[in-house]
Design an enzyme around this catalytic site. Sequence first.
Site, mmCIF file in Angstrom:
data_model
loop_
_atom_site.group_PDB
_atom_site.id
_atom_site.type_symbol
_atom_site.label_atom_id
_atom_site.label_comp_id
_atom_site.label_asym_id
_atom_site.label_seq_id
_atom_site.Cartn_x
_atom_site.Cartn_y
_atom_site.Cartn_z
ATOM 1 N N GLU A 233 0.852 -1.187 0.000
ATOM 2 C CA GLU A 233 0.000 0.000 0.000
ATOM 3 C C GLU A 233 0.889 1.239 0.000
ATOM 4 O O GLU A 233 1.810 1.340 0.816
ATOM 5 C CB GLU A 233 -0.913 0.009 1.227
ATOM 6 N N GLN B 146 11.733 -2.328 3.252
ATOM 7 C CA GLN B 146 12.650 -3.295 3.863
ATOM 8 C C GLN B 146 11.878 -4.241 4.770
ATOM 9 O O GLN B 146 11.084 -3.810 5.608
ATOM 10 C CB GLN B 146 13.743 -2.604 4.669
#
Length: 190
Positions: A139, A158
């Site tokens: 998102e 990450q």
Amino acid sequence: MGIKEDNWIRKMAIEEGMIEPFADSQVKLHPETGEKLISYGLSSYGYDLRISREFKVFTNVYNSLVDPKCFTEDALISIVDDVCIIPPNSFALARSVEYFRIPRNVLTVCIGKSTYARCGLIVNVTPFEPEWEGYVTIEISNTTPLPAKVYANEGIAQVLFFEGDATCDVSYAERQGKYQKQQGITIPFV
């Protein structure tokens, strides 16, 4: 619950297929053109995943209502391209290039890359639960009053891997989680 290092991530990716495809180091330049990239691949204590060429961007063409219990794709336009322009104060969904298979004793947390955050793009990804597998639905919120560009096949977030002190009683797979083995961009459903 401890965070896992690069050696563990590498071993699990290569031997157990935890991340496919897997980049064994930080990739900062395009391998053929030498062009600078938003980095992806293995880092000291995580893995920077890439965003694919598939995007779904929110639009108000049909004056749709966003309802998580009754979501309709009328609110979205699909884009397949090397870049995605997210309109001002808008939102997009995308998916990862990488397919993940999370071990039973591991939970992940995903954090957006600072390169995008410093441009006003906020990346949200919910945790990958024990024994979840699939492509990651990502998102992206454009919090700026300007259009914002996102680059496909480059780093977007990450993933941090945390190993539990004990194995959970019931995994995501065992409770038949609704987003198990998702293949493309998966819209919300209840």
